[in-house]
Structures are given as C-alpha cells and as structure tokens.
Design an enzyme around this catalytic site. Structure first.
Site, short mmCIF file in Angstrom:
data_model
loop_
_atom_site.label_atom_id
_atom_site.label_comp_id
_atom_site.label_asym_id
_atom_site.label_seq_id
_atom_site.Cartn_x
_atom_site.Cartn_y
_atom_site.Cartn_z
N HIS A 147 6.49 -47.20 -8.87
CA HIS A 147 5.56 -47.50 -7.76
C HIS A 147 6.25 -48.42 -6.74
O HIS A 147 7.24 -49.07 -7.06
CB HIS A 147 4.35 -48.30 -8.27
N HIS A 196 4.67 -42.45 -8.48
CA HIS A 196 3.20 -42.40 -8.48
C HIS A 196 2.72 -41.19 -7.67
O HIS A 196 1.74 -40.54 -8.02
CB HIS A 196 2.67 -43.71 -7.87
N GLU A 209 6.52 -51.40 -11.07
CA GLU A 209 6.28 -51.65 -9.65
C GLU A 209 7.51 -52.28 -9.03
O GLU A 209 8.07 -53.24 -9.57
CB GLU A 209 5.10 -52.62 -9.46
N ASP A 259 3.45 -43.68 -2.93
CA ASP A 259 4.55 -44.52 -3.42
C ASP A 259 5.29 -43.85 -4.57
O ASP A 259 4.71 -43.01 -5.26
CB ASP A 259 4.01 -45.91 -3.84
ZN LIG Z 1 1.49 -46.84 -7.22
#
Ligand SMILES: [Zn+2]
Length: 188
Positions: free
Chosen positions: A39, A157, A121, A167
């Site tokens: 992400h 994602h 992330e 993303d």
């Molecule tokens: Zn995401």
C-alpha cells in the site's frame, strides 16, 4: 553487513519498532498466509513525516488537527507493517493475526484478502516516487516473510480492490522488489 530481519514464532519482525494496534482479530486459519499486499499512505495525502499514520492505526488520530483527518479519525484500520520515508520499519499487528488493511477485496477468486495476507504500508502517495531506503527495507522484510509463510504472490492494494483503490500507485517500481519468484502478477 546488515543483520537480516527475522520473523519470530509470534509473528513479529525483530528489527521493527513495535507499536501495537487494537485494530486486528484472528485469522480464520493462521497458517494460511500466502499473500503480501503493498500500500501507500500519507496523512493528509502527500504530507510526510508526522505521526498521523501511527496515530490512525492506534485510534489516536486527533480529528481537530486537520479537516482531512476528521474524515478518517473514526476508521478502525491497521496494517502489519509501515515503512516510513527514511526506511524505518514499524509493526502494528502480528503476522499471525488479521490486520485490517485491505477492506473489501479479492485475489484469485478468494474474497476478504485480510484473512490470508500481510499488509505493508509505504509512507507515500500516488504522486511521488518512493525513497531508496524504503525499497531497501521492503526487500529486507520480504525475504524473511517468504521464508516464514507460504507466500505465493506480492500484489498492490489496487490489484485486489481495483474499483476502490489506486495504491501503491504508478510511482511504485515493482521491478525494484527482489524475490526468487519467477513472476510478480499483473505488473506493467
Ligand atoms: Zn491501501
């Protein structure tokens, strides 16, 4: 030479700064962890360096700080890992547990990717290049994850929720991920 990251039996990376999130629950099958989801996140979008991402994942975001933050402050979300712009690694949820990063999603005709994926992330956005330090940390992290769990794919994602998510975005360079996989799925 760098000491490699190790994933311990409790699902934590030894070199991550651990900040536990309350936003997780049990996986339906804790041995079925076969997907890594990449992400990007920045709060507010495009602004880096604050603690807002950590605060979001620990339900401590101050809604009065910024109009955008107000709109997301009540979300209950998390990720297993966060890699900040300087390449520093944070972990919020054990890999054995289900973090809440993917939302409504599907991969290989199986819904609810949170059940069987690890979320990573990167502090970033769809409009900025990622830092070399972030790719270095990501590669350092992926290797022990592949060793510890039966990972079959590494996806974005946007690959598992294409109608909702963009993303990690066009600036994420899939070619910079080093794996011993023969392929990474759906990458241009
Ligand atoms: Zn995401």
């Amino acid at each position: 030479m760098l000491t490699p990251i190790l994933i311990d039996d409790d699902g934590f990376a030894n070199k991550a700064k651990i900040i536990l999130s309350p936003n997780f629950d049990s996986r339906p099958n804790k041995f079925n962890v076969n997907l890594i989801v990449i992400h990007n996140i920045s709060l507010p979008p495009g602004i880096y360096g604050s603690n807002n991402i950590i605060d979001l994942f620990t339900n401590k975001l101050n809604p009065d700080d910024h109009e955008y933050l107000r709109s997301i402050a009540s979300l209950k979300v998390s990720s297993h890992f966060l890699i900040r712009r300087d390449g520093s690694l944070f972990q919020f949820v054990s890999c054995l547990d289900r973090a809440w990063h993917a939302g409504e999603s599907s991969w290989n005709q199986i819904n609810n990717c949170n059940d069987f994926s690890i979320g990573i992330e990167l502090e970033g956005s769809d409009y900025d290049e990622f830092e070399a330090e972030q790719y270095a940390c990501l590669n350092e992290l992926i290797q022990p994850l592949i060793k510890a769990y039966p990972i079959k794919d590494i996806v974005g994602h946007s690959d598992i929720a294409p109608s909702r998510k963009t993303d990690p975005g066009p600036y994420f360079e899939w070619g910079k991920i080093k794996t011993h996989f023969n392929h990474l799925p759906i990458k241009n």
